[in-house]
Design a protein around this motif. Structure first.
Motif, PDB file in Angstrom:
ATOM      1  N   ASP A  17      41.405  38.493  43.868  1.00 37.11           N
ATOM      2  CA  ASP A  17      41.412  37.961  42.381  1.00 37.11           C
ATOM      3  C   ASP A  17      42.610  38.548  41.636  1.00 37.11           C
ATOM      4  O   ASP A  17      42.527  39.724  41.332  1.00 37.11           O
ATOM      5  N   THR A  18      43.482  37.824  41.151  1.00 37.00           N
ATOM      6  CA  THR A  18      44.492  38.246  40.202  1.00 37.00           C
ATOM      7  C   THR A  18      44.454  37.611  38.601  1.00 37.00           C
ATOM      8  O   THR A  18      45.259  37.530  38.123  1.00 37.00           O
ATOM      9  N   THR A  19      43.351  37.074  38.771  1.00 32.47           N
ATOM     10  CA  THR A  19      43.083  36.313  37.328  1.00 32.47           C
ATOM     11  C   THR A  19      42.323  37.276  36.264  1.00 32.47           C
ATOM     12  O   THR A  19      42.699  37.425  35.437  1.00 32.47           O
ATOM     13  N   ILE A  20      41.256  37.688  37.151  1.00 28.49           N
ATOM     14  CA  ILE A  20      40.225  38.495  36.358  1.00 28.49           C
ATOM     15  C   ILE A  20      41.019  40.057  36.191  1.00 28.49           C
ATOM     16  O   ILE A  20      40.874  40.582  35.249  1.00 28.49           O
ATOM     17  N   VAL A  21      41.498  40.593  37.295  1.00 30.32           N
ATOM     18  CA  VAL A  21      42.394  41.721  37.501  1.00 30.32           C
ATOM     19  C   VAL A  21      43.794  41.570  37.752  1.00 30.32           C
ATOM     20  O   VAL A  21      44.054  40.842  38.695  1.00 30.32           O
ATOM     21  N   THR A  22      44.573  42.273  36.731  1.00 28.88           N
ATOM     22  CA  THR A  22      45.853  42.057  37.069  1.00 28.88           C
ATOM     23  C   THR A  22      46.539  42.751  38.200  1.00 28.88           C
ATOM     24  O   THR A  22      46.092  44.000  38.600  1.00 28.88           O
ATOM     25  N   ASP A  23      47.411  42.112  38.964  1.00 30.48           N
ATOM     26  CA  ASP A  23      47.901  42.665  40.156  1.00 30.48           C
ATOM     27  C   ASP A  23      48.868  43.834  39.742  1.00 30.48           C
ATOM     28  O   ASP A  23      49.917  43.686  39.055  1.00 30.48           O
ATOM     29  N   PRO A  24      48.664  45.134  40.027  1.00 25.24           N
ATOM     30  CA  PRO A  24      49.443  46.275  39.987  1.00 25.24           C
ATOM     31  C   PRO A  24      50.666  46.411  40.894  1.00 25.24           C
ATOM     32  O   PRO A  24      51.470  47.447  40.534  1.00 25.24           O
ATOM     33  N   GLY A  25      50.715  45.726  41.926  1.00 24.74           N
ATOM     34  CA  GLY A  25      51.604  45.628  43.007  1.00 24.74           C
ATOM     35  C   GLY A  25      50.884  45.838  44.163  1.00 24.74           C
ATOM     36  O   GLY A  25      49.752  46.544  44.307  1.00 24.74           O
ATOM     37  N   ASN A  26      51.064  44.958  45.224  1.00 25.40           N
ATOM     38  CA  ASN A  26      50.411  45.026  46.494  1.00 25.40           C
ATOM     39  C   ASN A  26      48.846  45.034  46.417  1.00 25.40           C
ATOM     40  O   ASN A  26      48.130  45.589  47.265  1.00 25.40           O
ATOM     41  N   LEU A  27      48.544  44.264  45.169  1.00 25.87           N
ATOM     42  CA  LEU A  27      47.102  43.882  45.086  1.00 25.87           C
ATOM     43  C   LEU A  27      46.146  45.231  44.965  1.00 25.87           C
ATOM     44  O   LEU A  27      44.959  45.081  45.381  1.00 25.87           O
ATOM     45  N   GLY A  28      46.676  46.321  44.339  1.00 26.71           N
ATOM     46  CA  GLY A  28      46.153  47.430  44.312  1.00 26.71           C
ATOM     47  C   GLY A  28      46.220  48.492  45.646  1.00 26.71           C
ATOM     48  O   GLY A  28      45.411  49.593  45.631  1.00 26.71           O
ATOM     49  N   PHE A  29      46.637  47.922  46.690  1.00 28.50           N
ATOM     50  CA  PHE A  29      46.603  48.993  47.827  1.00 28.50           C
ATOM     51  C   PHE A  29      47.904  49.595  48.012  1.00 28.50           C
ATOM     52  O   PHE A  29      48.976  49.438  47.382  1.00 28.50           O
TER      53      PHE A  29
END
Length: 357
Positions: free
Chosen positions: A297-309
């Protein structure tokens, strides 16, 4: 737990018959054990901190627990359900490390002044419940860790174990109950703000200690949720205090852990990566998913890059080129690397490194 900038309160009426001590919700000053209760509403009676009424996680927690009692045990007509009332007190003390709030094990004597206040509140609630009422303290929510992270406290896991044991022993001595007291944790995520040192990663792995507590001692701890999904206020310049909506949301997650562990007799674990396997430049990460399906989910949580991985090893670490859900398995994520790694000591991280702020 209460944040000074979590305002305004979310509502001014009570959905259920849950209670707080009449002296207030936050750090009540109890002059007599034989006082009264009041309806649990976060209002000007006790919430005028800094001149404004603020929201804690109390209503979100207790509202959902009462609702879940009815769902798990029976209808409103059941005596156990209709007579069920939750009581909550808030012993939060802002910005303090474990050493300042510890019980007898970590502080000596009867424990820190904050611990003594908490036990006094338990004593007052037990006394006011009166004869003919079954009073049991089943859980304590523990939102903590930021200052110990800044202080590089590597003994934090042992501190958690000691705190839970001291609270349980204190409660059992007051109430005579044989049931344990579950410590429900939230996983700190705000080391990126000024209060956490504006760090990309935590100075010491406090979030991992919190997860380890739940994994190693599942009858004593439950990890309700991480904290990165919530919104934080910037009005104080600290980026550490949650907004009113996020406070209530956190209370609802704590209620999920309470329901699973206390009402259903199971074990609550939040959405958690459990292991990864690699073949060539493809990594498959397995997740424990309490309620599927897994969603990126990139709506509630902003993507910091690579979806946080992140993928890290000890030699010429390749970059991540893609992160996708496994279409064949609803609890797996597939990570593709730019090439086959050649380093050792490989780790996959999630929600660990972040930009400051």
């Amino acid at each position: 737990h209460r944040d000074l900038h979590s305002f305004p309160t979310r509502r001014s009426s009570d959905l259920y018959a849950n209670k707080a001590l009449s002296e207030g919700l936050l750090q009540p000053i109890i002059s007599t054990l034989t006082g009264t209760f009041r309806i649990l509403i976060e209002n000007s009676v006790d919430a005028a901190v800094g001149g404004v009424a603020v929201e804690s996680l109390a209503n979100g927690w207790l509202d959902h627990v009462t609702r879940d009692v009815r769902a798990v045990i029976g209808s409103d007509a059941s005596p156990l359900v209709s007579d069920y009332v939750g009581v909550v007190t808030n012993g939060a003390l802002d910005g303090q490390p474990y050493s300042a709030i510890a019980g007898p094990t970590g502080y000596g004597g009867s424990g820190s002044p904050n611990f003594v206040k908490l036990m006094t509140a338990v004593q007052a609630a037990w006394t006011r419940a009166g004869s003919g009422t079954t009073y049991v303290c089943r859980a304590v929510a523990f939102v903590h860790g930021e200052t110990d992270c800044v202080n590089a406290n590597t003994a934090y896991l042992a501190n958690l174990v000691a705190m839970q044991a001291d609270i349980q022993a204190g409660v059992q001595a007051i109430t005579g109950q044989t049931q344990g007291v579950l410590m429900i944790l939230t996983q700190m995520s705000n080391w990126t703000g000024p209060s956490g040192g504006n760090r990309a990663t935590p100075l010491v792995p406090i979030p991992m200690y919190q997860l380890q507590a739940a994994l190693l001692y599942p009858t004593k701890f439950a990890l309700a949720c991480p904290s990165y999904y919530g919104a934080y206020t910037t009005s104080d310049g600290l980026v550490i205090h949650k907004t009113n909506h996020s406070q209530r949301w956190t209370g609802e997650y704590i209620a999920k852990a309470y329901r699973r562990n206390i009402l259903e007799g199971g074990r609550w674990y939040p959405l958690t990566p459990t292991r990864f396997t690699r073949e060539g430049n493809t990594i498959v990460v397995d997740f424990y998913v309490p309620y599927g399906p897994l969603v990126l989910d990139t709506t509630i949580v902003t993507d910091p890059g690579n979806l946080g991985f992140e993928y890290v090893d000890d030699f010429a670490t390749p970059s991540i080129t893609s992160v996708v859900l496994n279409p064949q398995n609803a609890s797996q994520v597939i990570i593709t690397l730019s090439r086959i790694p050649t380093g050792k000591n490989a780790f996959v991280r999630y929600g660990w490194t972040a930009p400051g702020g």
